[in-house]
Design a protein around this motif. Structure first.
Motif, PDB file in Angstrom:
ATOM      1  N   GLN A  48       1.082   7.063   4.344  1.00 51.16           N
ATOM      2  CA  GLN A  48       2.603   6.826   4.815  1.00 51.16           C
ATOM      3  C   GLN A  48       2.910   7.097   3.589  1.00 51.16           C
ATOM      4  O   GLN A  48       4.255   7.860   2.963  1.00 51.16           O
ATOM      5  CB  GLN A  48       3.152   5.398   4.915  1.00 51.16           C
ATOM      6  CG  GLN A  48       4.232   6.125   5.734  1.00 51.16           C
ATOM      7  CD  GLN A  48       5.785   5.324   6.515  1.00 51.16           C
ATOM      8  OE1 GLN A  48       4.888   4.116   6.663  1.00 51.16           O
ATOM      9  NE2 GLN A  48       7.053   5.294   6.422  1.00 51.16           N
ATOM     10  N   GLY A  49       2.718   5.844   2.544  1.00 55.02           N
ATOM     11  CA  GLY A  49       3.287   6.561   1.486  1.00 55.02           C
ATOM     12  C   GLY A  49       2.621   7.552   0.685  1.00 55.02           C
ATOM     13  O   GLY A  49       3.795   7.881  -0.729  1.00 55.02           O
ATOM     14  N   ALA A  88       0.877  -1.011   0.302  1.00 59.63           N
ATOM     15  CA  ALA A  88      -0.466   0.067  -0.337  1.00 59.63           C
ATOM     16  C   ALA A  88       1.186   1.354   0.129  1.00 59.63           C
ATOM     17  O   ALA A  88       0.410   2.417  -0.432  1.00 59.63           O
ATOM     18  CB  ALA A  88      -0.863   0.114   1.524  1.00 59.63           C
ATOM     19  N   CYS A  89       1.986   1.113   0.436  1.00 61.17           N
ATOM     20  CA  CYS A  89       3.306   2.457   0.791  1.00 61.17           C
ATOM     21  C   CYS A  89       3.215   2.688  -0.278  1.00 61.17           C
ATOM     22  O   CYS A  89       3.398   3.809  -1.025  1.00 61.17           O
ATOM     23  CB  CYS A  89       3.962   2.409   1.860  1.00 61.17           C
ATOM     24  SG  CYS A  89       5.086   3.685   2.312  1.00 61.17           S
ATOM     25  N   ASN A  90       3.960   1.899  -1.517  1.00 59.60           N
ATOM     26  CA  ASN A  90       4.499   1.556  -2.580  1.00 59.60           C
ATOM     27  C   ASN A  90       3.587   2.372  -3.800  1.00 59.60           C
ATOM     28  O   ASN A  90       3.692   2.573  -4.016  1.00 59.60           O
ATOM     29  CB  ASN A  90       5.116   0.714  -3.095  1.00 59.60           C
ATOM     30  CG  ASN A  90       6.525   0.159  -1.978  1.00 59.60           C
ATOM     31  OD1 ASN A  90       7.333   1.022  -1.493  1.00 59.60           O
ATOM     32  ND2 ASN A  90       6.562  -0.872  -1.763  1.00 59.60           N
ATOM     33  N   MET A  91       2.564   1.578  -3.172  1.00 64.67           N
ATOM     34  CA  MET A  91       1.316   2.054  -4.739  1.00 64.67           C
ATOM     35  C   MET A  91       1.066   3.207  -4.451  1.00 64.67           C
ATOM     36  O   MET A  91       0.194   4.590  -5.334  1.00 64.67           O
ATOM     37  CB  MET A  91      -0.413   0.715  -3.998  1.00 64.67           C
ATOM     38  CG  MET A  91       0.611  -0.773  -4.721  1.00 64.67           C
ATOM     39  SD  MET A  91       1.296  -0.195  -6.205  1.00 64.67           S
ATOM     40  CE  MET A  91      -0.288  -0.577  -7.325  1.00 64.67           C
ATOM     41  N   THR A  92       0.508   3.336  -3.647  1.00 62.09           N
ATOM     42  CA  THR A  92       0.224   5.137  -2.986  1.00 62.09           C
ATOM     43  C   THR A  92       0.888   6.273  -3.156  1.00 62.09           C
ATOM     44  O   THR A  92       1.218   7.320  -3.730  1.00 62.09           O
ATOM     45  CB  THR A  92      -0.775   5.014  -1.714  1.00 62.09           C
ATOM     46  OG1 THR A  92       0.335   5.068  -0.596  1.00 62.09           O
ATOM     47  CG2 THR A  92      -1.578   4.918  -1.674  1.00 62.09           C
ATOM     48  N   ALA A  93       1.826   5.828  -2.963  1.00 59.50           N
ATOM     49  CA  ALA A  93       3.411   6.275  -3.661  1.00 59.50           C
ATOM     50  C   ALA A  93       3.764   6.853  -4.665  1.00 59.50           C
ATOM     51  O   ALA A  93       3.275   8.218  -5.327  1.00 59.50           O
ATOM     52  CB  ALA A  93       4.613   6.488  -3.124  1.00 59.50           C
ATOM     53  N   THR A 144       2.396  10.308   1.530  1.00 55.76           N
ATOM     54  CA  THR A 144       3.488  11.668   1.947  1.00 55.76           C
ATOM     55  C   THR A 144       5.091  11.506   1.226  1.00 55.76           C
ATOM     56  O   THR A 144       5.394  12.819   1.280  1.00 55.76           O
ATOM     57  CB  THR A 144       3.409  11.965   3.677  1.00 55.76           C
ATOM     58  OG1 THR A 144       4.426  10.196   3.707  1.00 55.76           O
ATOM     59  CG2 THR A 144       2.372  11.787   3.834  1.00 55.76           C
ATOM     60  N   ASP A 145       5.277  10.481   0.897  1.00 61.81           N
ATOM     61  CA  ASP A 145       7.019  10.116   0.124  1.00 61.81           C
ATOM     62  C   ASP A 145       7.099  11.183  -0.210  1.00 61.81           C
ATOM     63  O   ASP A 145       8.026  11.844  -0.732  1.00 61.81           O
ATOM     64  CB  ASP A 145       7.178   8.700   0.283  1.00 61.81           C
ATOM     65  CG  ASP A 145       7.119   8.517   1.781  1.00 61.81           C
ATOM     66  OD1 ASP A 145       7.153   8.598   2.881  1.00 61.81           O
ATOM     67  OD2 ASP A 145       7.045   6.727   1.446  1.00 61.81           O
ATOM     68  N   PRO A 146       6.736  11.006  -2.098  1.00 62.11           N
ATOM     69  CA  PRO A 146       7.010  11.653  -2.530  1.00 62.11           C
ATOM     70  C   PRO A 146       6.639  13.177  -3.222  1.00 62.11           C
ATOM     71  O   PRO A 146       7.045  13.835  -3.398  1.00 62.11           O
ATOM     72  CB  PRO A 146       6.042  11.845  -3.954  1.00 62.11           C
ATOM     73  CG  PRO A 146       4.957  10.716  -2.944  1.00 62.11           C
ATOM     74  CD  PRO A 146       5.248   9.823  -2.199  1.00 62.11           C
ATOM     75  N   LEU A 147       5.588  13.535  -1.513  1.00 60.25           N
ATOM     76  CA  LEU A 147       5.476  14.905  -1.590  1.00 60.25           C
ATOM     77  C   LEU A 147       5.692  15.255  -0.763  1.00 60.25           C
ATOM     78  O   LEU A 147       6.826  17.079  -1.375  1.00 60.25           O
ATOM     79  CB  LEU A 147       4.117  15.257  -0.603  1.00 60.25           C
ATOM     80  CG  LEU A 147       2.559  14.626  -1.418  1.00 60.25           C
ATOM     81  CD1 LEU A 147       1.802  14.869  -0.203  1.00 60.25           C
ATOM     82  CD2 LEU A 147       2.451  15.020  -2.489  1.00 60.25           C
TER      83      LEU A 147
END
Length: 175
Positions: free
Chosen positions: A141-142, A71-76, A144-147
């Motif tokens: 969490q994912g 889920a973290c990777n997909m939403t990133a 927020t990472d690219p943002l």
């Protein structure tokens, strides 16, 4: 002399340095990102010792952790594209929404398990609740990472994006 002149031209002044550490918003952002990554990674490393006493097997715990990571990777990937196409100037709002969503999911997860503060969990304890709360936590969490990467690049503009990205990666890997 020619060598001295060449050496003087290579000296980097404070205004030419890649990062000025007086850029408070950038420092706050990378510290927040580092603390978030450190806390989340440490917490996820303890997932097995948190769930095993509740009767969740090692294999089930592994799948729960996998769903969190997926889920973290997909939403990133998705959040970066969404912000780039329709919400270009909404980086801070997206980061705050992701952090609040992650906090609420962690609260949901925590209140679904018994604790030394209370003998019976305030919320229903089911495997579906645990999986859903941890998966959604990973998704937020994912997101927020690219943002955070994009905002750090904007905060250091006109410096190269690789400078802000490199500093952010160093902080994420050291915390």
């Amino acid at each position: 002399s020619a060598p001295a002149a060449a050496l003087e031209s290579q000296v980097v002044t404070r205004h030419q340095s890649p990062v000025r550490f007086s850029n408070r918003p950038f420092i706050i952002l990378i510290l927040a990102a580092g603390i978030l990554a450190g806390v989340m990674n440490s917490w996820q490393a303890c997932l097995q010792s948190i769930l095993n006493p509740m009767g969740v097997s090692d294999q089930e715990t592994g799948w729960i952790g996998f769903s969190n990571s997926l889920a973290c990777n997909m939403t990133a990937l998705i959040s970066g594209k969404v912000i780039d196409t329709c919400c270009r100037q909404k980086l801070k709002g997206g980061i705050v929404a992701g952090l609040v969503g992650s906090l609420l999911c962690l609260l949901w997860f925590t209140l679904s398990l018994p604790c030394f503060l209370y003998s019976k969990a305030p919320l229903e304890h089911s495997q579906l609740n645990l999986v859903t709360s941890i998966t959604l936590c990973g998704a937020f969490q994912g997101a927020t990472d690219p943002l955070m990467y994009e905002l750090s690049a904007e905060l250091l503009y006109p410096r190269k994006e690789s400078t802000s990205g490199g500093i952010l990666v160093a902080v994420l890997n050291s915390v």
